[in-house]
Design an enzyme around this catalytic site. Structure first.
Site, PDB file in Angstrom:
ATOM      1  N   ASP A  58       0.887  -1.149   0.000  1.00  0.00           N
ATOM      2  CA  ASP A  58       0.000   0.000   0.000  1.00  0.00           C
ATOM      3  C   ASP A  58       0.934   1.210   0.000  1.00  0.00           C
ATOM      4  OD1 ASP A  58      -3.183   0.636   1.640  1.00  0.00           O
ATOM      5  OD2 ASP A  58      -2.087   1.755   0.119  1.00  0.00           O
TER       6      ASP A  58
HETATM    7  C1  GLC Z   1      -4.362   4.224  -0.229  1.00  0.00           C
HETATM    8  C2  GLC Z   1      -5.248   3.017  -0.075  1.00  0.00           C
HETATM    9  C3  GLC Z   1      -5.134   2.020  -1.201  1.00  0.00           C
HETATM   10  C4  GLC Z   1      -4.879   2.754  -2.489  1.00  0.00           C
HETATM   11  C5  GLC Z   1      -3.504   3.376  -2.383  1.00  0.00           C
HETATM   12  C6  GLC Z   1      -3.179   4.230  -3.611  1.00  0.00           C
HETATM   13  O1  GLC Z   1      -3.815   4.591   0.993  1.00  0.00           O
HETATM   14  O2  GLC Z   1      -5.159   2.308   1.171  1.00  0.00           O
HETATM   15  O3  GLC Z   1      -6.334   1.249  -1.254  1.00  0.00           O
HETATM   16  O4  GLC Z   1      -4.942   1.866  -3.603  1.00  0.00           O
HETATM   17  O5  GLC Z   1      -3.346   4.153  -1.212  1.00  0.00           O
HETATM   18  O6  GLC Z   1      -4.020   5.336  -3.638  1.00  0.00           O
END
Ligand code: GLC
Length: 754
Positions: A228
């Site tokens: 993430d």
């Molecule tokens: C965010 C989310 C994730 C997302 C990523 C990119 O914090 O937790 O689901 O795909 O960052 O935006």
């Protein structure tokens, strides 16, 4: 697909390390020298959020279709519809130059207040897994990748980047991993995204057991694991654990740390090569899909409307719906004009168009006179004049439609809700309007379960519209006038009160830890086990028609694990309008060696029926439909014995059941050990056979020691004795034993392990 190992052989250490960290917020590092292109990723999950500048972390994006969010689409229970949505998402990803869509999110709804529940499917891992498979298959069938997220045990927004989820192995496997397992083993998403949080003390981004032992080795995941965004804390430790790609980039210091770790022998270059290999495989797989072909925005908007209509759930209806012939309709609530169709945070889409519910209703409501008033403010204030205006409008109309959206300040990615309620002004509004106009309908837009005790009695009907996507306004109009017959079924329980919910005493955690004390008992598993009343049960949803079920039939009354069984039921549309029904199959283990939920969803099918039409619905149940994860054996186990197959229109509306006898063919190693109790020895058939001759001696010895009633040890003594470790029991016979108790025990253990 180029020869990947040949490319790796030509790569420098610097190039390998650079490839494992993003070049920008949304792209991987290209290697021009070796014709390795970049990979462009974008959120997800219910639309393509393609930022114009790959380096930008801002939320703004190019226009794309905003489909209903997962909390909504899960209520369609329609695998083929999810697949069609996936294909449309892929077409838009291709048009916008996106190689991998960051979704679906399939974290379990452990608590109804999780601010991100709108992006997740269900409280049930089987339903979530099945729908994820359909969506992934749909997207990837067009040569666009997906990112199954967030792996794993990410079930609250509160302290999401640091919280340590403490969860036992059986709960982890049966509830928090099994949807991921189903999606990985049956749909092979191109990528899996690790979560921010810790699991049993270890950050998911550094969790070797999760990322490598379970995901890559046990489930044979072939794609890449991506973090993430900013979830990596130690890049070298993450690589060792199996975290292939760190996002976002650029992170030059992280790249250098990897180079130095390999040079200093702290990180095996083979481990780095494995990450590089997985990334290159996806990069080249993505490169095989030509990008740029435009997508049909109008067709996707129409599809979004169909999906929204199938996802909305008619929770209550005293017969006021479908609206028929109302000449004056009062539309109340700002959500009627400003559609509340998506949630806050990374999934926020720039829609190609948005349907305002009131405008769509005007198109379908014939010549009805439709008034509008705002009803409630955009903020959390209370404004009595808005209520007064709404009451007057409701009194002057034949029907009042209340469009109520849970404001983003109450639920979003990044924070959890503090309650299950609408705003106090919204509650006051509904109560006042209902008092003035009993013929009222409440239409909701929210991302997860709501408590309604303050107002639902006054509502003639309640339609759960969810975060319905850009075309949801049209879907609401279709359902209100009966152009579409509601068929949505709840994929999450609506509890009566927050205090009734399974995790209530184990949320948000303390001292950085949250204990999953409720174990496997989340959602309906908990409410059933506790016989806890709820507002609306899992699987609930009304229709404008009715359905009759025949008695369920099974292909075999007695069967073995390898065979599985087929469950069949005849469903008839007994009403006068066409409709769709979701047949749900739950399994109850009549006698297990462990505590199991009273029932668990293990199959479902959605069927279209014309009035008076009957169709046979056939649902297969395999080994896993009967199994639980045995923490001592460390594997899935289904025990020989009787099971009830329950067929229903919801988890609380079981229309028929049939008992079957299951024969396990598994030969599990004995769990007996040197400290096993007499009861454990007797409960294991092999143990009972082994100590048989000794047992009579126990009786004599016990009588001597405890002086029983002359008929051997009485029941009270036997209870006491049954739970004694066998060696301690043997000690009672002291010198009478030919050899030491430990020797006898070892002999017995050899016998049962033979
Ligand atoms: C965010 C989310 C994730 C997302 C990523 C990119 O914090 O937790 O689901 O795909 O960052 O935006």
């Amino acid at each position: 697909m180029p020869q990947i190992d040949a490319i790796i052989a030509q790569m420098t250490l610097q190039e390998k390390a650079a490839l494992c960290t993003g070049a920008t917020a949304w792209t991987t590092t290209p290697i021009e020298r070796l014709d390795v292109p970049e990979l462009f990723v974008a959120d997800g999950p219910h639309g393509v959020r393609r930022v114009p500048d790959a380096a930008s972390m801002a939320i703004g994006a190019l226009p794309a279709t905003c489909f209903p969010t997962a909390a909504a689409t899960a209520c369609s229970w329609n695998r083929s519809l999810l697949s069609r949505m996936g294909q449309a998402l892929a077409a838009e990803a291709i048009a916008l130059g996106v190689d991998v869509l960051l979704g679906p999110g399939i974290n379990m709804k452990r608590l109804p207040t999780c601010g991100r529940n709108f992006e997740y499917f269900s409280e049930d891992p089987y339903l979530a897994g099945e729908l994820a498979i359909s969506l992934i298959d749909g997207i990837q069938s067009r040569g666009v990748g997906t990112s199954l997220k967030h792996f794993a045990v990410n079930n609250q927004e509160e302290q999401r980047m640091t919280i340590d989820a403490q969860v036992d192995e059986r709960t982890l496997r049966e509830i928090y991993l099994s949807a991921f397992e189903a999606a990985v083993t049956k749909a092979q998403p191109w990528t899996v995204m690790c979560s921010y949080n810790r699991v049993n003390g270890v950050y998911a981004s550094e969790h070797r057991r999760l990322l490598t032992e379970i995901l890559k080795e046990e489930w044979r995941f072939e794609g890449l694991v991506v973090s993430d965004w900013t979830a990596v804390h130690d890049r070298v430790a993450a690589l060792r654990a199996g975290l292939d790609l760190e996002m976002p980039g650029p992170r030059p210091r992280r790249v250098q740390a990897v180079v130095e770790a390999v040079q200093q022998g702290e990180l095996a270059e083979a481990a780095l090569d494995e990450a590089v290999r997985r990334i290159l495989r996806i990069v080249f797989q993505a490169a095989e899909t030509p990008k740029g072909a435009p997508f049909d925005a109008a067709a996707h908007h129409a599809l979004a409307r169909q999906i929204a209509a199938e996802s909305m759930v008619l929770l209550k209806n005293d017969g006021i719906l479908p609206l028929a012939g109302a000449a004056r309709i009062a539309v109340i609530g700002r959500a009627a004009r400003e559609a509340h169709f998506q949630g806050g945070g990374s999934s926020h889409i720039n829609p190609t168009q948005v349907d305002a519910p009131i405008e769509e209703l005007r198109k379908l409501a014939g010549g009805a006179e439709i008034s509008y008033c705002e009803g409630y403010p955009a903020d959390d204030s209370s404004q009595p004049d808005l209520i007064a205006e709404a009451v007057a409008a409701a009194e002057a109309a034949e029907v009042a439609l209340l469009f109520i959206a849970l404001p983003t300040f109450k639920e979003s990615e990044g924070y959890d809700r503090s309650d299950l309620d609408l705003t106090s002004h919204q509650i006051a509004l509904i109560r006042a309007v209902a008092a003035a106009q009993p013929r009222n309908v409440v239409i909701l837009n929210n991302g997860s379960a709501l408590a309604m005790g303050d107002w639902i009695d006054g509502a003639a009907a309640v339609l759960e519209g969810w975060m319905m996507g850009q075309a949801g306004g049209g879907a609401i109009a279709d359902l209100l006038v009966g152009a579409v017959n509601p068929s949505g079924k709840l994929a999450e329980t609506f509890p009566l009160r927050l205090a009734d919910t399974p995790a209530y005493l184990n949320y948000p955690g303390e001292a950085g830890q949250v204990r999953y004390g409720e174990g496997i008992f989340i959602g309906y598993r908990y409410y059933d086990a506790r016989q806890q009343p709820v507002l609306f049960p899992f699987g609930h949803g009304l229709s404008y028609t009715t359905f009759a079920y025949s008695a369920p039939r099974v292909s075999k009354q007695t069967f073995r694990d390898a065979e599985g069984i087929l469950v069949e039921v005849d469903v008839t549309n007994t009403g006068d309008v066409a409709g769709q029904e979701v047949v749900q199959v739950y399994v109850h283990d009549c006698a297990a060696s462990v505590l199991r939920p009273p029932k668990e969803l293990k199959g479902f099918a959605k069927v279209d029926l014309q009035p008076t039409e009957t169709k046979t619905v056939a649902i297969p149940l395999d080994f896993r439909a009967f199994a639980f994860f045995h923490p001592d054996h460390g594997r899935w186990v289904a025990e020989t014995g009787d099971f009830d197959i329950l067929v229903g229109a919801s988890s609380a509306d079981i229309r028929g059941s049939v008992r079957v006898s299951y024969q396990s063919t598994a030969v599990l190693p004995s769990l007996l050990d040197r400290m096993s109790t007499l009861r454990q020895w007797l409960d294991d058939p092999r143990g009972q056979a082994a100590i048989g001759p000794l047992y009579a001696q126990f009786q004599t010895a016990l009588q001597t020691v405890f002086g029983g009633d002359g008929e051997g040890a009485g029941p009270d003594i036997m209870h006491f004795v049954l739970d004694m470790p066998l060696p301690d029991l043997l000690e009672f016979q002291g010198d009478a034993l030919p050899v030491a108790p430990a020797t006898i025990i070892d002999g017995l253990l050899q016998q049962v392990r033979g």
